[in-house]
Design a protein around this motif. Structure first.
Motif, PDB file in Angstrom:
ATOM      1  N   ASP A 115       0.980  17.139  55.305  1.00  0.00           N
ATOM      2  CA  ASP A 115       0.303  16.508  56.516  1.00  0.00           C
ATOM      3  C   ASP A 115      -1.391  16.950  56.462  1.00  0.00           C
ATOM      4  O   ASP A 115      -1.965  16.097  56.938  1.00  0.00           O
ATOM      5  N   GLN A 116      -1.647  17.851  56.005  1.00  0.00           N
ATOM      6  CA  GLN A 116      -3.009  18.417  55.889  1.00  0.00           C
ATOM      7  C   GLN A 116      -3.741  17.823  54.722  1.00  0.00           C
ATOM      8  O   GLN A 116      -5.057  17.918  54.618  1.00  0.00           O
ATOM      9  N   GLY A 117      -2.989  17.192  53.901  1.00  0.00           N
ATOM     10  CA  GLY A 117      -3.781  16.536  52.782  1.00  0.00           C
ATOM     11  C   GLY A 117      -3.885  17.658  51.715  1.00  0.00           C
ATOM     12  O   GLY A 117      -4.618  17.511  50.828  1.00  0.00           O
ATOM     13  N   ARG A 118      -3.057  18.934  51.744  1.00  0.00           N
ATOM     14  CA  ARG A 118      -3.457  19.896  50.835  1.00  0.00           C
ATOM     15  C   ARG A 118      -2.029  19.557  49.763  1.00  0.00           C
ATOM     16  O   ARG A 118      -1.418  20.643  49.682  1.00  0.00           O
ATOM     17  N   TYR A 119      -2.463  18.741  49.027  1.00  0.00           N
ATOM     18  CA  TYR A 119      -1.378  18.312  48.145  1.00  0.00           C
ATOM     19  C   TYR A 119      -0.998  19.346  47.102  1.00  0.00           C
ATOM     20  O   TYR A 119       0.072  19.710  46.631  1.00  0.00           O
ATOM     21  N   ARG A 126       0.140  11.339  45.425  1.00  0.00           N
ATOM     22  CA  ARG A 126      -0.936  11.322  46.299  1.00  0.00           C
ATOM     23  C   ARG A 126      -2.467  11.497  45.463  1.00  0.00           C
ATOM     24  O   ARG A 126      -3.431  11.362  45.332  1.00  0.00           O
ATOM     25  N   LEU A 127      -2.069  12.530  44.282  1.00  0.00           N
ATOM     26  CA  LEU A 127      -3.026  13.138  43.447  1.00  0.00           C
ATOM     27  C   LEU A 127      -2.946  12.324  42.189  1.00  0.00           C
ATOM     28  O   LEU A 127      -3.825  12.654  41.273  1.00  0.00           O
ATOM     29  N   GLU A 141       3.898  10.382  36.376  1.00  0.00           N
ATOM     30  CA  GLU A 141       4.968  10.835  35.747  1.00  0.00           C
ATOM     31  C   GLU A 141       5.609  12.076  36.539  1.00  0.00           C
ATOM     32  O   GLU A 141       6.665  12.305  36.710  1.00  0.00           O
ATOM     33  N   SER A 142       4.780  13.100  37.195  1.00  0.00           N
ATOM     34  CA  SER A 142       5.277  14.032  37.625  1.00  0.00           C
ATOM     35  C   SER A 142       6.018  13.625  39.072  1.00  0.00           C
ATOM     36  O   SER A 142       7.030  13.961  39.605  1.00  0.00           O
ATOM     37  N   ALA A 143       5.343  12.755  39.658  1.00  0.00           N
ATOM     38  CA  ALA A 143       5.984  12.287  40.937  1.00  0.00           C
ATOM     39  C   ALA A 143       7.265  11.568  40.497  1.00  0.00           C
ATOM     40  O   ALA A 143       8.097  11.705  41.584  1.00  0.00           O
TER      41      ALA A 143
END
Length: 167
Positions: free
Chosen positions: A17-21, A48-49, A53-55
């Motif tokens: 939620d803080q965008g700290r992916y 988001r990053l 492939e990891s997603a």
């Protein structure tokens, strides 16, 4: 019960939620396999990053852990469509379609809507129309009322009907 070395699901959600992916990915990469919900969240972080492939790997792990979790199929297919891998997206969504009975009303809506979008992307407006009609019916009749999502389904339905009329 939490595995030692792993962040709690709440802290993973907070990091997301803080965008700290990247931090969320690192925190979720402790010992042992992730459950379906954590795999899904880590997949969203990877997405988001830009780590396609990891997603995808995490979305697939999520659906293996909980085959009736419609969001895993939805997110996988959406990412595959964006990556112009429509055939793979169709395969994922057909797997989801076989699991519809075990899904919540909300997830059935999203699966039907994504099936419609994927069929549109594949150039099959007839199948798209069929799924989108079911999606707008689910969206309009459910206790889950996400008017924006239903509006998108209606828009896609109009696109499918336009394509059918044009041919």
């Amino acid at each position: 019960r939490r595995t030692p070395g792993k962040a709690s699901p709440e802290s993973l959600r907070n990091l997301f939620d803080q965008g700290r992916y990247a931090e969320a990915i690192k925190a979720s990469s402790g010992k042992g396999p992730l459950d379906a919900k954590d795999s899904l969240l880590r997949g969203r972080c990877h997405e988001r990053l830009g780590n396609v492939e990891s997603a995808l790997a995490d979305y697939r792990a999520s659906r293996r852990a909980d085959p009736d979790r419609g969001e895993s199929y939805f997110r996988e297919a959406r990412l595959l469509v964006f990556a112009d891998r429509v055939d793979e997206a169709l395969s994922a969504m057909h797997l989801a379609e076989m699991r519809l009975a075990g899904m919540s009303h909300r997830e059935r809506f999203y699966v039907r809507a994504m099936l419609g979008e994927v069929h549109l992307a594949a150039g099959d407006p007839g199948s798209a129309r069929e799924h989108l009609l079911k999606a707008v019916d689910l969206g309009g009749s459910s206790p889950f009322r996400n008017s924006l999502a239903v509006a998108v389904a209606w828009y896609n339905l109009s696109q499918a009907q336009f394509e059918l009329a044009a041919f």
